[in-house]
Design a protein around this motif. Structure first.
Motif, PDB file in Angstrom:
ATOM      1  N   PHE A  38       0.860  -1.184   0.000  1.00 23.10           N
ATOM      2  CA  PHE A  38       0.000   0.000   0.000  1.00 23.10           C
ATOM      3  C   PHE A  38       0.891   1.227   0.000  1.00 23.10           C
ATOM      4  O   PHE A  38       1.708   1.401   0.889  1.00 23.10           O
ATOM      5  N   ASN A  39       0.761   2.035  -1.042  1.00 29.41           N
ATOM      6  CA  ASN A  39       1.567   3.243  -1.189  1.00 29.41           C
ATOM      7  C   ASN A  39       0.642   4.425  -0.912  1.00 29.41           C
ATOM      8  O   ASN A  39       0.004   4.938  -1.838  1.00 29.41           O
ATOM      9  N   PRO A  40       0.514   4.837   0.338  1.00 32.76           N
ATOM     10  CA  PRO A  40      -0.525   5.812   0.690  1.00 32.76           C
ATOM     11  C   PRO A  40      -0.336   7.170   0.035  1.00 32.76           C
ATOM     12  O   PRO A  40       0.774   7.692  -0.049  1.00 32.76           O
ATOM     13  N   ILE A  41      -1.443   7.706  -0.417  1.00 31.16           N
ATOM     14  CA  ILE A  41      -1.494   9.057  -0.947  1.00 31.16           C
ATOM     15  C   ILE A  41      -2.121   9.918   0.149  1.00 31.16           C
ATOM     16  O   ILE A  41      -3.224   9.617   0.619  1.00 31.16           O
ATOM     17  N   LEU A  42      -1.414  10.953   0.575  1.00 22.52           N
ATOM     18  CA  LEU A  42      -1.908  11.840   1.623  1.00 22.52           C
ATOM     19  C   LEU A  42      -2.346  13.152   0.992  1.00 22.52           C
ATOM     20  O   LEU A  42      -1.585  13.769   0.240  1.00 22.52           O
ATOM     21  N   ILE A  43      -3.572  13.558   1.321  1.00 22.30           N
ATOM     22  CA  ILE A  43      -4.128  14.800   0.792  1.00 22.30           C
ATOM     23  C   ILE A  43      -4.666  15.624   1.958  1.00 22.30           C
ATOM     24  O   ILE A  43      -5.391  15.112   2.807  1.00 22.30           O
ATOM     25  N   ALA A  44      -4.286  16.904   1.986  1.00 22.33           N
ATOM     26  CA  ALA A  44      -4.811  17.840   2.984  1.00 22.33           C
ATOM     27  C   ALA A  44      -5.925  18.657   2.337  1.00 22.33           C
ATOM     28  O   ALA A  44      -5.840  19.023   1.167  1.00 22.33           O
ATOM     29  N   LEU A  45      -6.961  18.940   3.126  1.00 18.11           N
ATOM     30  CA  LEU A  45      -8.101  19.718   2.646  1.00 18.11           C
ATOM     31  C   LEU A  45      -8.327  20.898   3.568  1.00 18.11           C
ATOM     32  O   LEU A  45      -8.189  20.773   4.795  1.00 18.11           O
ATOM     33  N   GLY A  46      -8.693  22.025   2.985  1.00 17.86           N
ATOM     34  CA  GLY A  46      -9.005  23.203   3.788  1.00 17.86           C
ATOM     35  C   GLY A  46     -10.008  24.091   3.090  1.00 17.86           C
ATOM     36  O   GLY A  46     -10.095  24.110   1.863  1.00 17.86           O
ATOM     37  N   SER A  47     -10.776  24.821   3.882  1.00 18.96           N
ATOM     38  CA  SER A  47     -11.738  25.780   3.343  1.00 18.96           C
ATOM     39  C   SER A  47     -12.044  26.810   4.419  1.00 18.96           C
ATOM     40  O   SER A  47     -12.185  26.467   5.591  1.00 18.96           O
ATOM     41  N   ASN A  48     -12.138  28.088   4.006  1.00 23.56           N
ATOM     42  CA  ASN A  48     -12.628  29.098   4.940  1.00 23.56           C
ATOM     43  C   ASN A  48     -13.672  30.014   4.299  1.00 23.56           C
ATOM     44  O   ASN A  48     -14.021  31.041   4.856  1.00 23.56           O
ATOM     45  N   LEU A  49     -14.167  29.593   3.132  1.00 20.94           N
ATOM     46  CA  LEU A  49     -15.283  30.270   2.479  1.00 20.94           C
ATOM     47  C   LEU A  49     -16.285  29.209   2.041  1.00 20.94           C
ATOM     48  O   LEU A  49     -15.891  28.130   1.593  1.00 20.94           O
ATOM     49  N   THR A  66     -19.192  21.650   4.785  1.00 23.10           N
ATOM     50  CA  THR A  66     -19.928  20.999   3.705  1.00 23.10           C
ATOM     51  C   THR A  66     -19.100  20.976   2.428  1.00 23.10           C
ATOM     52  O   THR A  66     -19.129  20.009   1.663  1.00 23.10           O
ATOM     53  N   GLN A  67     -18.343  22.046   2.207  1.00 26.06           N
ATOM     54  CA  GLN A  67     -17.459  22.118   1.040  1.00 26.06           C
ATOM     55  C   GLN A  67     -16.442  20.979   1.085  1.00 26.06           C
ATOM     56  O   GLN A  67     -16.166  20.341   0.068  1.00 26.06           O
ATOM     57  N   LEU A  68     -15.885  20.700   2.267  1.00 23.68           N
ATOM     58  CA  LEU A  68     -14.907  19.615   2.391  1.00 23.68           C
ATOM     59  C   LEU A  68     -15.554  18.253   2.189  1.00 23.68           C
ATOM     60  O   LEU A  68     -14.980  17.371   1.532  1.00 23.68           O
ATOM     61  N   ASP A  69     -16.752  18.063   2.752  1.00 22.09           N
ATOM     62  CA  ASP A  69     -17.472  16.799   2.533  1.00 22.09           C
ATOM     63  C   ASP A  69     -17.681  16.551   1.042  1.00 22.09           C
ATOM     64  O   ASP A  69     -17.468  15.444   0.542  1.00 22.09           O
ATOM     65  N   SER A  70     -18.096  17.584   0.329  1.00 21.54           N
ATOM     66  CA  SER A  70     -18.338  17.458  -1.112  1.00 21.54           C
ATOM     67  C   SER A  70     -17.041  17.134  -1.854  1.00 21.54           C
ATOM     68  O   SER A  70     -17.028  16.316  -2.781  1.00 21.54           O
ATOM     69  N   ALA A  71     -15.955  17.783  -1.453  1.00 17.17           N
ATOM     70  CA  ALA A  71     -14.672  17.536  -2.111  1.00 17.17           C
ATOM     71  C   ALA A  71     -14.218  16.092  -1.916  1.00 17.17           C
ATOM     72  O   ALA A  71     -13.730  15.456  -2.861  1.00 17.17           O
ATOM     73  N   ARG A 116      -7.323  31.749  -8.015  1.00 12.22           N
ATOM     74  CA  ARG A 116      -5.956  31.903  -7.504  1.00 12.22           C
ATOM     75  C   ARG A 116      -5.434  33.271  -7.894  1.00 12.22           C
ATOM     76  O   ARG A 116      -4.960  33.457  -9.013  1.00 12.22           O
ATOM     77  N   HIS A 117      -5.544  34.223  -6.965  1.00 17.42           N
ATOM     78  CA  HIS A 117      -5.076  35.583  -7.226  1.00 17.42           C
ATOM     79  C   HIS A 117      -3.874  35.956  -6.370  1.00 17.42           C
ATOM     80  O   HIS A 117      -3.033  36.727  -6.790  1.00 17.42           O
ATOM     81  N   ALA A 118      -3.838  35.430  -5.149  1.00 16.47           N
ATOM     82  CA  ALA A 118      -2.752  35.798  -4.232  1.00 16.47           C
ATOM     83  C   ALA A 118      -2.388  34.588  -3.386  1.00 16.47           C
ATOM     84  O   ALA A 118      -3.208  33.708  -3.143  1.00 16.47           O
ATOM     85  N   ARG A 119      -1.146  34.567  -2.947  1.00 20.04           N
ATOM     86  CA  ARG A 119      -0.661  33.483  -2.092  1.00 20.04           C
ATOM     87  C   ARG A 119      -1.354  33.565  -0.744  1.00 20.04           C
ATOM     88  O   ARG A 119      -1.479  34.628  -0.156  1.00 20.04           O
ATOM     89  N   TRP A 120      -1.816  32.418  -0.247  1.00 20.53           N
ATOM     90  CA  TRP A 120      -2.403  32.292   1.092  1.00 20.53           C
ATOM     91  C   TRP A 120      -3.614  33.204   1.287  1.00 20.53           C
ATOM     92  O   TRP A 120      -3.830  33.748   2.366  1.00 20.53           O
ATOM     93  N   GLN A 121      -4.414  33.364   0.264  1.00 18.54           N
ATOM     94  CA  GLN A 121      -5.642  34.141   0.388  1.00 18.54           C
ATOM     95  C   GLN A 121      -6.746  33.248   0.956  1.00 18.54           C
ATOM     96  O   GLN A 121      -6.615  32.032   1.001  1.00 18.54           O
ATOM     97  N   ALA A 122      -7.848  33.884   1.396  1.00 17.71           N
ATOM     98  CA  ALA A 122      -9.026  33.110   1.782  1.00 17.71           C
ATOM     99  C   ALA A 122      -9.464  32.301   0.572  1.00 17.71           C
ATOM    100  O   ALA A 122      -9.336  32.749  -0.564  1.00 17.71           O
ATOM    101  N   ARG A 123      -9.964  31.078   0.819  1.00 14.91           N
ATOM    102  CA  ARG A 123     -10.312  30.239  -0.327  1.00 14.91           C
ATOM    103  C   ARG A 123     -11.494  29.333  -0.041  1.00 14.91           C
ATOM    104  O   ARG A 123     -11.700  28.900   1.091  1.00 14.91           O
ATOM    105  N   VAL A 124     -12.226  29.073  -1.104  1.00 11.97           N
ATOM    106  CA  VAL A 124     -13.371  28.165  -1.038  1.00 11.97           C
ATOM    107  C   VAL A 124     -12.888  26.748  -0.769  1.00 11.97           C
ATOM    108  O   VAL A 124     -13.488  26.019   0.018  1.00 11.97           O
ATOM    109  N   LEU A 125     -11.806  26.363  -1.420  1.00 13.84           N
ATOM    110  CA  LEU A 125     -11.321  24.997  -1.286  1.00 13.84           C
ATOM    111  C   LEU A 125      -9.832  24.949  -1.594  1.00 13.84           C
ATOM    112  O   LEU A 125      -9.374  25.533  -2.578  1.00 13.84           O
ATOM    113  N   ASP A 126      -9.098  24.257  -0.744  1.00 13.33           N
ATOM    114  CA  ASP A 126      -7.668  24.067  -0.929  1.00 13.33           C
ATOM    115  C   ASP A 126      -7.388  22.583  -0.775  1.00 13.33           C
ATOM    116  O   ASP A 126      -7.612  22.017   0.303  1.00 13.33           O
TER     117      ASP A 126
END
Length: 196
Positions: free
Chosen positions: A10-21, A30-35, A97-107
């Motif tokens: 098993f070669n695990p793939i690790l994915i981080a998820l984030g959202s603040n909009l 809910t955005q993360l659940d959908s993703a 994607r307009h600026a580094r580390w901006q607020a985002r719907v989904l990362d």
């Protein structure tokens, strides 16, 4: 808890998820659940998912608190194909994607694929060694694996502790557990679990 260290072949793939909009959803959670659901519909098998955590926005004052999570996946696709899928899911959610580390719907960040180092060790070392000031200005022109800053980020390692504490970083040899233990306790204290 999934013990990926003792799972053969098993070669695990690790994915981080984030959202603040909220975006098209009613909340960042809910955005993360959908993703996560969309990821699983793209030839990527979600093996484990962490709880959701509320984490302070970085840098401070750049937006509302984030909801963060992490997943462990398994699939046969190459890294660049996975990244393309993740970017498409972000775009469909309304991310711009307009600026580094901006607020985002989904990362969605592809953190690691087992013991893979991409594109090569010198390039990884260059990006892993950047100062915070340079990180805020410079973006790699290509995919770097493992994610060159994952060992420094409480909002990444805290969710990974739920699902992959024994994963071993292929460059440093540290487990998620040991990287997490090295974080500033004051930063960890700012992260709180929430119900999804």
């Amino acid at each position: 808890m999934l013990n990926i260290a003792n799972t053969p072949k098993f070669n695990p793939i690790l994915i981080a998820l984030g959202s603040n909009l909220a975006g098209h959803s009613d909340s960042p959670a809910t955005q993360l659940d959908s993703a996560i659901e969309e990821i699983s519909m793209n030839s990527i098998r979600v093996v484990a998912r962490s709880r959701f955590f509320r984490t302070p926005c970085f840098p401070a004052g750049a937006g509302p608190d984030f909801i963060n999570s992490a997943i462990v996946c398994d699939c046969e696709l190459p890294a660049h194909a996975i990244l393309t899928i993740l970017h498409k899911i972000e775009q469909d959610a309304g991310r711009t994607r307009h600026a580094r580390w901006q607020a985002r719907v989904l990362d969605l960040d592809l953190l690691a694929m087992g013991d893979c180092v991409l594109p090569d060790m010198p390039t990884y070392s260059h990006w892993a060694g950047l100062s915070l000031e340079r990180q805020m200005r410079e973006v790699p022109p290509e995919l770097i694996l493992p994610h060159p800053r994952m060992q420094d980020r409480a909002f990444v390692l805290h969710p990974l502790m739920d699902i992959a504490p024994d994963w071993v970083h292929p460059v440093t040899g540290q487990t998620v557990r040991s990287m997490h233990a090295a974080l500033d306790p004051q930063e960890l204290a700012k992260i709180t679990p929430i119900s999804s």
